[in-house]
Motif scaffolding. Structure first.
Motif, PDB file in Angstrom:
ATOM      1  N   THR A 277     -10.890   1.794   8.065  1.00 16.21           N
ATOM      2  CA  THR A 277     -10.428   0.602   7.048  1.00 16.21           C
ATOM      3  C   THR A 277      -9.379   0.974   6.104  1.00 16.21           C
ATOM      4  O   THR A 277      -9.772   1.689   5.488  1.00 16.21           O
ATOM      5  CB  THR A 277     -11.815  -0.127   6.377  1.00 16.21           C
TER       6      THR A 277
ATOM      7  N   ASP B 268      -7.641   4.499   0.977  1.00 17.29           N
ATOM      8  CA  ASP B 268      -7.238   3.574  -0.291  1.00 17.29           C
ATOM      9  C   ASP B 268      -5.808   3.518  -0.247  1.00 17.29           C
ATOM     10  O   ASP B 268      -5.122   4.538  -0.558  1.00 17.29           O
ATOM     11  CB  ASP B 268      -7.942   4.278  -1.204  1.00 17.29           C
TER      12      ASP B 268
ATOM     13  N   LYS C  88      -7.784  -0.018   2.734  1.00 15.97           N
ATOM     14  CA  LYS C  88      -7.994  -1.058   1.749  1.00 15.97           C
ATOM     15  C   LYS C  88      -6.511  -1.062   0.900  1.00 15.97           C
ATOM     16  O   LYS C  88      -6.007  -0.138   0.567  1.00 15.97           O
ATOM     17  CB  LYS C  88      -9.121  -0.489   0.654  1.00 15.97           C
TER      18      LYS C  88
ATOM     19  N   GLU D  49      -7.731  -6.084   3.236  1.00 14.86           N
ATOM     20  CA  GLU D  49      -8.191  -4.748   3.877  1.00 14.86           C
ATOM     21  C   GLU D  49      -7.729  -5.010   5.397  1.00 14.86           C
ATOM     22  O   GLU D  49      -7.495  -5.963   5.930  1.00 14.86           O
ATOM     23  CB  GLU D  49      -9.591  -4.300   3.920  1.00 14.86           C
TER      24      GLU D  49
ATOM     25  N   THR E 267      -4.295   0.979  -1.989  1.00 10.81           N
ATOM     26  CA  THR E 267      -4.448  -0.065  -3.051  1.00 10.81           C
ATOM     27  C   THR E 267      -3.054  -0.354  -4.102  1.00 10.81           C
ATOM     28  O   THR E 267      -2.773  -1.079  -4.759  1.00 10.81           O
ATOM     29  CB  THR E 267      -5.531  -0.259  -3.726  1.00 10.81           C
TER      30      THR E 267
END
Length: 430
Positions: free
Chosen positions: A265, A304, A267, A272, A306
């Motif tokens: 996954t 991650d 993010k 996501e 983000t």
């Protein structure tokens, strides 16, 4: 003794040890010949280098003259179909006695040359601005300087396409520009872009025609008869770590961002993406390095991202799955361009740059310059300055301009003022 040879589409040239030029084949305006004949070049005694294009050829003389012969399909390279000599005094850009040309290279219908200062000049067919010079004409008759962000040490061109490359061997930076018209796609680069490779050969490995070279592990002796088995396709040489080409991607679109059977996954800020390691590993050089190395992300099922632009990063992952690029605004496109550059995605970066060239306008040029300034992206800064200089007063009324930091404002104003002066000088000279 032959010391240099080159082949065009229907003709061959050779340079002998006594620096004489030999020709056989068919190349207007020369008379065709099946056997080598010596060519006398008016005003030139000794040649030191030769190269060929599709239907033209170029040589450098011992005294620094650039000799052209033949006629290209689109751009005239001779005068009234006669052998012509382009000396430094005959072209304004080459009128400095210290500006000696040290190498030339031929595209399909054009020529590029490099001098001892590392500057590159181009002339010939300029369809879609492929020569990357300041000229609006489809044909550039005289050598004109190509704007590259740093001096280069070597140049090359594709005989079968209008693609050019240059390298700075000290910094290992390789730049490409030009026009590639393939069977299923057209690639047009009117500004030199930096690509992630280390040799001129690698810069052309995806564009070569024919896509075959000598097998590297075979011993070859003069006089050996070569067969098809003696050659290998470029794609078999593992030059790009076995990354599959776009045409090889047969991944159903439904696989993108599909939670079922996903094992990783990604993010993003506010969203996501469900992905598959096997697909990322096969089609992304960045993720191939990640999964094959000792990265902390390799030990987790969550990555991650983000801190990245979610629109741009989602578009990158979709590109990995499909080989296609989504439409987006210029700012998101710029962020996708940065991702492509960082992740060694040359094809995607080139497509992003081409789209940015088309998308840049008064409304977004200031915001785009701000992003390019923050990320120290010189090629996009240069694009913004050229566009901003054309319509500076309109740009000053946009929200992007009023949002400049003091440093950005000073840089933009100074650079656009300099560019406006340069443009005015060009207009006056015309």
């Amino acid at each position: 003794k032959i010391i240099n040879a080159a082949a065009g589409s229907t003709f061959n040239l050779a340079l002998s040890s006594d620096k004489k030029l030999w020709f056989w084949g068919h190349l207007p305006p020369l008379t065709g010949s099946l056997t080598p004949i010596q060519i006398d070049v008016p005003g030139v005694d000794k040649l030191i280098y030769i190269t060929t294009g599709w239907m033209h050829a170029v040589a450098i003389s011992e005294c620094g003259k650039v000799v052209t012969l033949g006629m290209a399909e689109d751009g005239k390279l001779t005068i009234e179909k006669k052998l012509s000599v382009c000396t430094q005094n005959e072209a304004e850009e080459l009128n400095n006695a210290t500006n000696i040309i040290i190498k030339v290279a031929c595209g399909k219908n054009a020529i590029i040359a490099i001098n001892q200062l590392g500057e590159v000049y181009a002339w010939g067919s300029n369809i879609r601005g492929c020569l990357a010079v300041q000229a609006n004409s489809n044909v550039v008759q005289t050598p004109t300087k190509v704007t590259i962000r740093e001096p280069v040490t070597d140049i090359a061109a594709s005989l079968y396409h209008q693609i050019f490359a240059a390298i700075n061997q000290q910094t290992c930076n390789v730049f490409i520009w030009g026009l590639y018209e393939g069977p299923t796609a057209v690639l047009s680069l009117s500004n030199p872009i930096s690509v992630h490779c280390y040799t001129l050969f690698e810069a052309f490995c995806d564009l070569a025609t024919p896509t075959a070279i000598r097998a590297q592990d075979d011993d070859f002796q003069d006089g050996d008869n070569l067969t098809d088995a003696d050659f290998v396709s470029v794609v078999d040489l593992d030059l790009r770590n076995n990354f599959k080409s776009l045409a090889d991607r047969k991944i159903p679109l439904e696989m993108f961002n599909n939670k079922e059977m996903s094992d990783i996954t990604i993010k993003l800020n506010g969203s996501e993406i469900y992905a598959h390691k096997v697909i990322l590993n096969c089609f992304s050089p960045h993720y191939k390095n990640m999964f094959g190395g000792h990265w902390k992300e390799n030990a987790s099922s969550i990555i991650d991202m983000t801190n990245c632009n979610p629109t741009a990063y989602s578009a990158y992952i979709k590109f990995v799955y499909t080989g296609l690029m989504e439409e987006m605004d210029a700012i998101d496109m710029f962020d996708l361009y940065l991702i492509a550059k960082e992740y060694s995605e040359e094809t995607l970066a080139a497509e992003c740059l081409e789209n940015l060239i088309q998308a840049i306008c008064v409304d977004n040029v200031a915001s785009l310059f701000s992003s390019a300034w923050k990320n120290k992206c010189l090629e996009i800064q240069e694009m913004c300055i050229k566009e901003g200089a054309k319509n500076l007063y309109d740009v000053m009324l946009t929200p992007g301009f009023t949002s400049f930091t003091t440093e950005e404002w000073q840089a933009f104003c100074q650079l656009t003022a300099k560019e406006r002066k340069a443009q005015e000088a060009v207009n006056k000279s015309q």
